[in-house]
Design a protein around this motif. Sequence first.
Motif, mmCIF file in Angstrom:
data_model
loop_
_atom_site.group_PDB
_atom_site.id
_atom_site.type_symbol
_atom_site.label_atom_id
_atom_site.label_comp_id
_atom_site.label_asym_id
_atom_site.label_seq_id
_atom_site.Cartn_x
_atom_site.Cartn_y
_atom_site.Cartn_z
ATOM 1 N N LYS A 124 48.882 45.620 -8.622
ATOM 2 C CA LYS A 124 47.811 46.622 -8.439
ATOM 3 C C LYS A 124 47.060 46.393 -7.132
ATOM 4 C CE LYS A 124 46.783 47.209 -13.404
ATOM 5 N NZ LYS A 124 47.388 45.987 -13.940
ATOM 6 N N ALA A 125 47.157 45.183 -6.571
ATOM 7 C CA ALA A 125 46.453 44.873 -5.322
ATOM 8 C C ALA A 125 47.165 45.391 -4.093
ATOM 9 C CB ALA A 125 46.272 43.356 -5.202
ATOM 10 N N VAL A 126 48.426 45.779 -4.212
ATOM 11 C CA VAL A 126 49.215 46.166 -3.031
ATOM 12 C C VAL A 126 48.581 47.319 -2.249
ATOM 13 C CG1 VAL A 126 51.428 47.141 -2.270
ATOM 14 C CG2 VAL A 126 51.375 45.204 -3.866
ATOM 15 N N PRO A 127 48.169 48.425 -2.885
ATOM 16 C CA PRO A 127 47.587 49.533 -2.100
ATOM 17 C C PRO A 127 46.367 49.132 -1.281
ATOM 18 C CG PRO A 127 48.159 50.294 -4.297
ATOM 19 C CD PRO A 127 48.313 48.803 -4.314
ATOM 20 N N VAL A 128 45.445 48.358 -1.870
ATOM 21 C CA VAL A 128 44.241 47.984 -1.123
ATOM 22 C C VAL A 128 44.573 46.978 -0.024
ATOM 23 C CG1 VAL A 128 43.458 46.068 -2.594
ATOM 24 C CG2 VAL A 128 41.795 47.427 -1.337
ATOM 25 N N LEU A 129 45.531 46.114 -0.255
ATOM 26 C CA LEU A 129 45.934 45.173 0.792
ATOM 27 C C LEU A 129 46.565 45.916 1.967
ATOM 28 C CD1 LEU A 129 47.345 42.240 -1.375
ATOM 29 C CD2 LEU A 129 45.252 42.223 0.005
ATOM 30 N N LEU A 130 47.309 46.961 1.693
ATOM 31 C CA LEU A 130 47.867 47.798 2.763
ATOM 32 C C LEU A 130 46.753 48.487 3.543
ATOM 33 C CD1 LEU A 130 50.946 49.362 0.939
ATOM 34 C CD2 LEU A 130 51.021 47.882 2.963
ATOM 35 N N GLU A 131 45.717 48.921 2.821
ATOM 36 C CA GLU A 131 44.554 49.535 3.487
ATOM 37 C C GLU A 131 43.882 48.524 4.408
ATOM 38 O OE1 GLU A 131 41.896 51.082 0.533
ATOM 39 O OE2 GLU A 131 43.513 52.098 -0.540
ATOM 40 N N MET A 132 43.698 47.288 3.932
ATOM 41 C CA MET A 132 43.034 46.253 4.732
ATOM 42 C C MET A 132 43.879 45.869 5.946
ATOM 43 S SD MET A 132 40.113 45.725 3.345
ATOM 44 C CE MET A 132 40.187 47.484 2.914
ATOM 45 N N ALA A 133 45.183 45.876 5.798
ATOM 46 C CA ALA A 133 46.071 45.538 6.910
ATOM 47 C C ALA A 133 45.937 46.547 8.052
ATOM 48 C CB ALA A 133 47.516 45.474 6.436
ATOM 49 N N LYS A 134 45.660 47.777 7.707
ATOM 50 C CA LYS A 134 45.511 48.823 8.728
ATOM 51 C C LYS A 134 44.083 48.883 9.263
ATOM 52 C CE LYS A 134 49.203 51.594 6.691
ATOM 53 N NZ LYS A 134 49.533 52.785 5.888
ATOM 54 N N SER A 135 43.113 48.799 8.360
ATOM 55 C CA SER A 135 41.708 48.849 8.777
ATOM 56 C C SER A 135 40.845 48.114 7.756
ATOM 57 C CB SER A 135 41.234 50.298 8.896
ATOM 58 O OG SER A 135 39.863 50.338 9.224
ATOM 59 N N PRO A 136 40.314 46.952 8.117
ATOM 60 C CA PRO A 136 39.560 46.148 7.145
ATOM 61 C C PRO A 136 38.134 46.626 6.886
ATOM 62 C CG PRO A 136 39.655 45.004 9.239
ATOM 63 C CD PRO A 136 40.511 46.237 9.395
ATOM 64 N N LEU A 137 37.705 47.672 7.554
ATOM 65 C CA LEU A 137 36.389 48.265 7.300
ATOM 66 C C LEU A 137 35.235 47.313 7.601
ATOM 67 C CD1 LEU A 137 37.209 50.102 3.932
ATOM 68 C CD2 LEU A 137 37.348 51.024 6.258
ATOM 69 N N VAL A 138 35.401 46.535 8.659
ATOM 70 C CA VAL A 138 34.315 45.697 9.156
ATOM 71 C C VAL A 138 34.208 45.922 10.659
ATOM 72 C CG1 VAL A 138 34.555 43.911 7.381
ATOM 73 C CG2 VAL A 138 35.843 43.706 9.517
ATOM 74 N N PHE A 139 33.034 45.591 11.217
ATOM 75 C CA PHE A 139 32.828 45.819 12.645
ATOM 76 C C PHE A 139 33.733 44.903 13.459
ATOM 77 C CE2 PHE A 139 30.629 45.542 16.726
ATOM 78 C CZ PHE A 139 30.419 46.883 16.981
ATOM 79 N N ASN A 140 34.358 45.459 14.487
ATOM 80 C CA ASN A 140 35.281 44.696 15.324
ATOM 81 C C ASN A 140 34.535 44.183 16.553
ATOM 82 O OD1 ASN A 140 37.516 43.565 16.472
ATOM 83 N ND2 ASN A 140 38.563 45.495 16.923
ATOM 84 N N PHE A 141 33.921 42.996 16.418
ATOM 85 C CA PHE A 141 33.188 42.409 17.537
ATOM 86 C C PHE A 141 34.133 42.084 18.682
ATOM 87 C CE2 PHE A 141 30.193 41.338 14.100
ATOM 88 C CZ PHE A 141 29.004 41.760 14.675
ATOM 89 N N ASN A 142 33.749 42.435 19.881
ATOM 90 C CA ASN A 142 34.574 42.162 21.050
ATOM 91 C C ASN A 142 34.757 40.650 21.233
ATOM 92 O OD1 ASN A 142 36.027 42.723 23.419
ATOM 93 N ND2 ASN A 142 34.210 42.392 24.671
ATOM 94 N N GLY A 143 36.003 40.209 21.347
ATOM 95 C CA GLY A 143 36.284 38.804 21.580
ATOM 96 C C GLY A 143 36.272 37.929 20.340
ATOM 97 N N LYS A 144 35.986 38.523 19.166
ATOM 98 C CA LYS A 144 35.975 37.748 17.923
ATOM 99 C C LYS A 144 37.269 38.016 17.139
ATOM 100 C CE LYS A 144 31.839 36.086 18.567
ATOM 101 N NZ LYS A 144 31.605 34.652 18.818
ATOM 102 N N HIS A 145 37.662 37.035 16.321
ATOM 103 C CA HIS A 145 38.941 37.149 15.626
ATOM 104 C C HIS A 145 38.804 37.535 14.156
ATOM 105 C CE1 HIS A 145 37.678 32.933 14.902
ATOM 106 N NE2 HIS A 145 38.141 33.178 13.706
#
Length: 328
Positions: free
Chosen positions: A64-85
């Motif tokens: 049941k976790a597969v769909p949400v993990l696929l969503e996170m792989a594409k876009s984790p819905l967190v701010f993408n700080f420049n230069g941060k990993h």
Amino acid sequence: MNGLRILLNGTVHTEPLVRAEAARLLGELGDKRAVPYLIDMLRKDNWYSKVTAVYALEKLGDEKAVPVLLEMAKSPLVFNFNGKHNHDMIRIAAVAALLKLGNKTAAKSIHELLTIKTSQGFLELAAYILELPDNEAAYPLKSIISFEFLKKYAKIFQSGIHMRILDALPYFKTKSALHMIKKYLKHFSRYVRAKAAGALLKYEDSSANRGILKRMLINEKKMFTKLKLAVLLKPDNSSEIIKRALKNSCYFTKSTALDAAAELKLHKLAEDILPLLKDKHFYVRICAIEALEKLNYRQAGSKIRIMLEDEDPRVQLQAAKYFVMLKS
């Protein structure tokens, strides 16, 4: 009092570190009733600590976790700080989790990261990635973590970086990897030296390598490293080393001693652990509860029940797990 309910509620706590701790503990419990809560946490949480929910879902192994993990792989819905990993790390972790769950196309979701190969997120998850099976689906991700990749990061003057390198080095069964691990045994950081000691035995648990660590234990000055060596080598005086460290003034040394007592199953130290349930530092209290849980010390139930109302919510979560695990 329902310990599982306390842990499930922790996934929506206002503090991200508390949510992360709840997710980690739920993963350790292995109860699949946590799956919908972890899925909801991934979809609604907006902070980087949600990566622990990815690890927890992978441990629980529910499709049941597969769909949400696929969503996170594409876009984790967190701010993408420049230069941060951190942003990349969630995506990479989601792909690794999917691969461990048998999804064969997960790597396509991070195609651009695999192409540029520069994200530090790969290093942070190097050991997690190298645990993946040797198959075609995992190859695009595993091939990133080469020995040359690790050597490149070894030039950076940060102990945390070297800890991640040492997590990965034992997977490379080469003389170069062994030489690098042995070099780290003399690192200035007590934490890196301890990590290197563990890496050496993961590389090869031989009498020769144990001899190196026995000599290291004799000469080591820092208590943290001595504790880690005691866990690895299990010398006759290990309980004395740990008992002394439980009274150390440094909260992290005390916490490490608690972990060591639990790992070595030193039930005779349970009475020495009990006073640390009232330690002034929240992390010591957490580790004391966890140690007593792992030692199956049920006599602490009344003391730990009070800690369900501790001032720190992370202590409350650990106390809740104690009661779930011991079913008391």
